[in-house]
Design an enzyme around this catalytic site. Sequence first.
Site, PDB file in Angstrom:
ATOM      1  N   LYS A  46       0.837  -1.214   0.000  1.00 47.74           N
ATOM      2  CA  LYS A  46       0.000   0.000   0.000  1.00 47.74           C
ATOM      3  C   LYS A  46       0.872   1.263   0.000  1.00 47.74           C
ATOM      4  CE  LYS A  46      -2.354  -0.977   3.790  1.00 47.74           C
ATOM      5  NZ  LYS A  46      -1.768  -2.268   4.222  1.00 47.74           N
ATOM      6  N   ARG A 121      -9.522   1.190   8.985  1.00 43.20           N
ATOM      7  CA  ARG A 121      -9.085  -0.148   9.407  1.00 43.20           C
ATOM      8  C   ARG A 121     -10.233  -0.906  10.064  1.00 43.20           C
ATOM      9  NH1 ARG A 121      -3.483   0.556   8.720  1.00 43.20           N
ATOM     10  NH2 ARG A 121      -2.308  -0.904   9.954  1.00 43.20           N
ATOM     11  N   ARG A 158      11.637  -6.124   5.376  1.00 44.06           N
ATOM     12  CA  ARG A 158      11.395  -4.716   5.049  1.00 44.06           C
ATOM     13  C   ARG A 158      12.192  -3.800   5.977  1.00 44.06           C
ATOM     14  NH1 ARG A 158       5.382  -2.058   5.012  1.00 44.06           N
ATOM     15  NH2 ARG A 158       5.421  -2.393   7.269  1.00 44.06           N
ATOM     16  N   ARG A 191      11.018  -1.570  11.387  1.00 38.49           N
ATOM     17  CA  ARG A 191       9.962  -1.112  12.303  1.00 38.49           C
ATOM     18  C   ARG A 191       9.787  -2.132  13.415  1.00 38.49           C
ATOM     19  NH1 ARG A 191       4.931   0.463   8.509  1.00 38.49           N
ATOM     20  NH2 ARG A 191       3.909  -0.687  10.176  1.00 38.49           N
ATOM     21  N   ARG A 202      -0.604  -8.835  13.686  1.00 40.02           N
ATOM     22  CA  ARG A 202      -1.203  -7.817  12.800  1.00 40.02           C
ATOM     23  C   ARG A 202      -2.071  -8.471  11.728  1.00 40.02           C
ATOM     24  NH1 ARG A 202       3.909  -4.871  10.776  1.00 40.02           N
ATOM     25  NH2 ARG A 202       2.486  -3.555   9.578  1.00 40.02           N
TER      26      ARG A 202
HETATM   27  P1  AMP Z   1       0.711   0.773   9.143  1.00 41.01           P
HETATM   28  O1  AMP Z   1       1.857   1.697   9.019  1.00 41.01           O
HETATM   29  O2  AMP Z   1      -0.475   1.179   8.324  1.00 41.01           O
HETATM   30  O3  AMP Z   1       1.089  -0.676   8.927  1.00 41.01           O
HETATM   31  O4  AMP Z   1       0.211   0.872  10.675  1.00 41.01           O
HETATM   32  C1  AMP Z   1       1.053   0.508  11.743  1.00 41.01           C
HETATM   33  C2  AMP Z   1       0.231   0.424  13.009  1.00 41.01           C
HETATM   34  O5  AMP Z   1      -0.356   1.713  13.295  1.00 41.01           O
HETATM   35  C3  AMP Z   1      -0.956  -0.527  12.964  1.00 41.01           C
HETATM   36  O6  AMP Z   1      -0.573  -1.871  13.251  1.00 41.01           O
HETATM   37  C4  AMP Z   1      -1.858   0.067  14.049  1.00 41.01           C
HETATM   38  O7  AMP Z   1      -1.382  -0.234  15.337  1.00 41.01           O
HETATM   39  C5  AMP Z   1      -1.673   1.560  13.840  1.00 41.01           C
HETATM   40  N1  AMP Z   1      -2.644   2.108  12.860  1.00 41.01           N
HETATM   41  C6  AMP Z   1      -2.374   2.668  11.638  1.00 41.01           C
HETATM   42  N2  AMP Z   1      -3.504   3.074  11.041  1.00 41.01           N
HETATM   43  C7  AMP Z   1      -4.514   2.771  11.879  1.00 41.01           C
HETATM   44  C8  AMP Z   1      -5.933   2.925  11.806  1.00 41.01           C
HETATM   45  N3  AMP Z   1      -6.543   3.466  10.730  1.00 41.01           N
HETATM   46  N4  AMP Z   1      -6.661   2.490  12.870  1.00 41.01           N
HETATM   47  C9  AMP Z   1      -6.077   1.960  13.961  1.00 41.01           C
HETATM   48  N5  AMP Z   1      -4.752   1.764  14.085  1.00 41.01           N
HETATM   49  C10 AMP Z   1      -3.965   2.169  13.060  1.00 41.01           C
END
Ligand code: AMP
Length: 253
Positions: A46, A121, A158, A191, A202
Amino acid sequence: MFKLLWMLMLTPTLSIASLKAPLLEAQNQTSQTVVLILLGPPGAGKGTQANILSDTLQLPHISTGDLLRSNIKEGTELGKTAKGYMDQGKLVPDDLILDMLFARVANEDCQRGYILDGFPRTLPQAEAYDKRLGTSAKTIALNLSLSNEEIINRLSKRVTCKECNTPYHLIHSPPKTEGKCDECGGTLIQRSDDKEEVIQKRLNVYEKQTAPLIEYYSKENALKQVSCSQSIDDVLTEILDYLREIYRSLKEE
Ligand code: AMP
């Protein structure tokens, strides 16, 4: 022989370049605000696609994960609360995410549209967001899909730039200089939530809370399925083709 090899190397880039011009032309002919939502499991690509689309369409790329990580870096109250959830692979509570996102999309640079990566999400996030948006924008959701095996392979290899968040894969798309970002020279890190034990959590959270959004957007007739087991260029080609048709149909409305 060399000429043939050279042409083969250039082919994907050339075909993408040839898709951009008609897409931009179609985009310029509509005044409609377009919101692109990138759905899909963690690791599907994404962020990578959103970066390229943002550059192509000149629309801001808004990643809720990046916004949260910036808050953590700056030591804000939101960052402190969010870190606890993120390190365990859990979702941050909806109300915190919605406040943060609504503040961001109210900015001037979002008037023509924007690209959402990692939001919504959960169903309540999607519903709250639709309610706020009303009919002021056309929403298009792209569902980027990938098998769990491939996701684990991608995420565990990654690394991400600490400064600008550009992602790299240590085997398939490594940086030119080890440990340094090609874009800004920043340090590349893994990360904390890309460790194998957190990735599995996740993925479970994704299946339970985020996957139902696929049905939500297909009911609204606003969903395009895209398989991400293809190359980055092939995924992008499929998306650009689709978007060109969408922009053309908006012009006719
Ligand atoms: P990402 O960078 O999109 O993989 O997000 C990393 C982490 O941030 C996720 O595993 C969640 O803990 C949190 N997170 C990101 N976006 C959201 C969202 N829209 N709702 C809730 N938690 C989020």
